[in-house]
Write a protein that holds these residues in place. Structure first.
Motif, PDB file in Angstrom:
ATOM      1  N   ASN A 181       0.839  -1.193   0.000  1.00 22.73           N
ATOM      2  CA  ASN A 181       0.000   0.000   0.000  1.00 22.73           C
ATOM      3  C   ASN A 181       0.873   1.242   0.000  1.00 22.73           C
ATOM      4  O   ASN A 181       1.917   1.279   0.664  1.00 22.73           O
ATOM      5  N   TYR A 182       0.414   2.251  -0.710  1.00 18.83           N
ATOM      6  CA  TYR A 182       1.143   3.510  -0.738  1.00 18.83           C
ATOM      7  C   TYR A 182       1.058   4.215   0.606  1.00 18.83           C
ATOM      8  O   TYR A 182       0.030   4.186   1.277  1.00 18.83           O
ATOM      9  N   THR A 183       2.167   4.857   0.983  1.00 23.48           N
ATOM     10  CA  THR A 183       2.247   5.680   2.180  1.00 23.48           C
ATOM     11  C   THR A 183       2.354   7.130   1.741  1.00 23.48           C
ATOM     12  O   THR A 183       3.215   7.462   0.918  1.00 23.48           O
ATOM     13  N   LYS A 184       1.484   7.976   2.277  1.00 24.92           N
ATOM     14  CA  LYS A 184       1.580   9.404   1.989  1.00 24.92           C
ATOM     15  C   LYS A 184       2.841   9.926   2.667  1.00 24.92           C
ATOM     16  O   LYS A 184       3.046   9.731   3.863  1.00 24.92           O
ATOM     17  N   MET A 185       3.692  10.578   1.887  1.00 27.74           N
ATOM     18  CA  MET A 185       4.972  11.051   2.394  1.00 27.74           C
ATOM     19  C   MET A 185       4.895  12.537   2.733  1.00 27.74           C
ATOM     20  O   MET A 185       4.051  13.258   2.205  1.00 27.74           O
ATOM     21  N   LYS A 186       5.782  12.974   3.594  1.00 28.28           N
ATOM     22  CA  LYS A 186       5.835  14.375   4.010  1.00 28.28           C
ATOM     23  C   LYS A 186       6.014  15.275   2.786  1.00 28.28           C
ATOM     24  O   LYS A 186       6.787  14.970   1.879  1.00 28.28           O
ATOM     25  N   THR A 187       5.300  16.384   2.785  1.00 20.85           N
ATOM     26  CA  THR A 187       5.425  17.349   1.692  1.00 20.85           C
ATOM     27  C   THR A 187       6.792  18.018   1.754  1.00 20.85           C
ATOM     28  O   THR A 187       7.179  18.527   2.806  1.00 20.85           O
ATOM     29  N   PRO A 188       7.532  18.019   0.662  1.00 19.52           N
ATOM     30  CA  PRO A 188       8.851  18.651   0.670  1.00 19.52           C
ATOM     31  C   PRO A 188       8.743  20.179   0.720  1.00 19.52           C
ATOM     32  O   PRO A 188       7.716  20.754   0.371  1.00 19.52           O
ATOM     33  N   SER A 189       9.815  20.821   1.140  1.00 16.44           N
ATOM     34  CA  SER A 189       9.883  22.285   1.125  1.00 16.44           C
ATOM     35  C   SER A 189       9.896  22.783  -0.310  1.00 16.44           C
ATOM     36  O   SER A 189       9.364  23.852  -0.608  1.00 16.44           O
ATOM     37  N   ALA A 190      10.536  22.031  -1.179  1.00 14.23           N
ATOM     38  CA  ALA A 190      10.574  22.345  -2.609  1.00 14.23           C
ATOM     39  C   ALA A 190      10.754  21.045  -3.370  1.00 14.23           C
ATOM     40  O   ALA A 190      11.377  20.110  -2.879  1.00 14.23           O
ATOM     41  N   TYR A 191      10.185  21.021  -4.550  1.00 12.52           N
ATOM     42  CA  TYR A 191      10.459  19.883  -5.411  1.00 12.52           C
ATOM     43  C   TYR A 191      10.308  20.315  -6.861  1.00 12.52           C
ATOM     44  O   TYR A 191       9.617  21.277  -7.175  1.00 12.52           O
ATOM     45  N   LYS A 192      11.020  19.596  -7.695  1.00 12.12           N
ATOM     46  CA  LYS A 192      11.008  19.886  -9.132  1.00 12.12           C
ATOM     47  C   LYS A 192      10.772  18.570  -9.842  1.00 12.12           C
ATOM     48  O   LYS A 192      11.469  17.583  -9.595  1.00 12.12           O
ATOM     49  N   ILE A 193       9.783  18.558 -10.710  1.00  8.67           N
ATOM     50  CA  ILE A 193       9.483  17.378 -11.502  1.00  8.67           C
ATOM     51  C   ILE A 193       9.758  17.720 -12.958  1.00  8.67           C
ATOM     52  O   ILE A 193       9.325  18.766 -13.447  1.00  8.67           O
ATOM     53  N   SER A 194      10.469  16.849 -13.628  1.00  4.99           N
ATOM     54  CA  SER A 194      10.715  17.039 -15.058  1.00  4.99           C
ATOM     55  C   SER A 194      10.577  15.686 -15.740  1.00  4.99           C
ATOM     56  O   SER A 194      10.503  14.651 -15.095  1.00  4.99           O
ATOM     57  N   TRP A 195      10.526  15.717 -17.054  1.00  2.00           N
ATOM     58  CA  TRP A 195      10.521  14.483 -17.815  1.00  2.00           C
ATOM     59  C   TRP A 195      11.391  14.656 -19.043  1.00  2.00           C
ATOM     60  O   TRP A 195      11.662  15.769 -19.463  1.00  2.00           O
ATOM     61  N   GLU A 196      11.823  13.547 -19.562  1.00  6.03           N
ATOM     62  CA  GLU A 196      12.596  13.579 -20.801  1.00  6.03           C
ATOM     63  C   GLU A 196      12.246  12.370 -21.639  1.00  6.03           C
ATOM     64  O   GLU A 196      11.823  11.337 -21.126  1.00  6.03           O
ATOM     65  N   ASP A 197      12.398  12.538 -22.931  1.00  8.70           N
ATOM     66  CA  ASP A 197      12.176  11.435 -23.862  1.00  8.70           C
ATOM     67  C   ASP A 197      13.440  10.594 -23.956  1.00  8.70           C
ATOM     68  O   ASP A 197      14.553  11.095 -23.761  1.00  8.70           O
ATOM     69  N   LEU A 198      13.264   9.341 -24.276  1.00  3.31           N
ATOM     70  CA  LEU A 198      14.381   8.431 -24.486  1.00  3.31           C
ATOM     71  C   LEU A 198      14.446   8.112 -25.966  1.00  3.31           C
ATOM     72  O   LEU A 198      13.514   7.546 -26.526  1.00  3.31           O
TER      73      LEU A 198
END
Length: 132
Positions: free
Chosen positions: A12-29
């Protein structure tokens, strides 16, 4: 929910603490992509699209919070759900990943003892998902 994690795919997934900052990116392969010397056009052989990369930072953590996060991200593979508008209408991607880098600082607090700061880590998707 900003991010959730689990250590085994059937767990089961555990809700994790919200970070002070986060950056999400994606890239193609791409595989064997090249630029044409006659036209200058990029010729792409796309293997899959939108591979997740994430960077999480926590400015201050109690010892318990640090232990909880570190014990989760030390799993390989790590299963995560992350929210970001980069990933469509509902903005959530669920995938298998690993932590490629992590660091943390300890600060001495005279009243409460050791505290932790500046926990940061990078998450990299390690398996394709059906939408890729």
């Amino acid at each position: 929910m900003l991010w959730e994690a689990k250590s085994i795919s059937s767990g089961n997934y555990t809700k994790m603490k919200t970070p002070s900052a986060y950056k999400i990116s994606w890239e193609d392969l791409d595989g064997n992509s090249y630029r044409s010397v006659t036209t200058g056009n990029l010729i792409r052989n796309i293997v899959s699209k939108k591979w997740l990369k994430g960077s999480f930072t926590f400015n201050y953590l109690t010892e318990n919070e640090a232990e909880t996060i570190l014990s989760m991200i030390n799993n390989y593979p790590l299963y995560i759900r992350v929210k970001s508008p980069l990933f469509g209408t509902n903005g959530i991607i669920e995938c298998q990943a690993y932590v490629s880098q992590a660091s943390i600082n300890m600060q001495q607090n005279k009243e409460t003892g050791a505290t932790w700061s500046d926990l940061s880590f990078n998450i990299v998707q390690s398996r394709t998902i059906p939408s890729q």
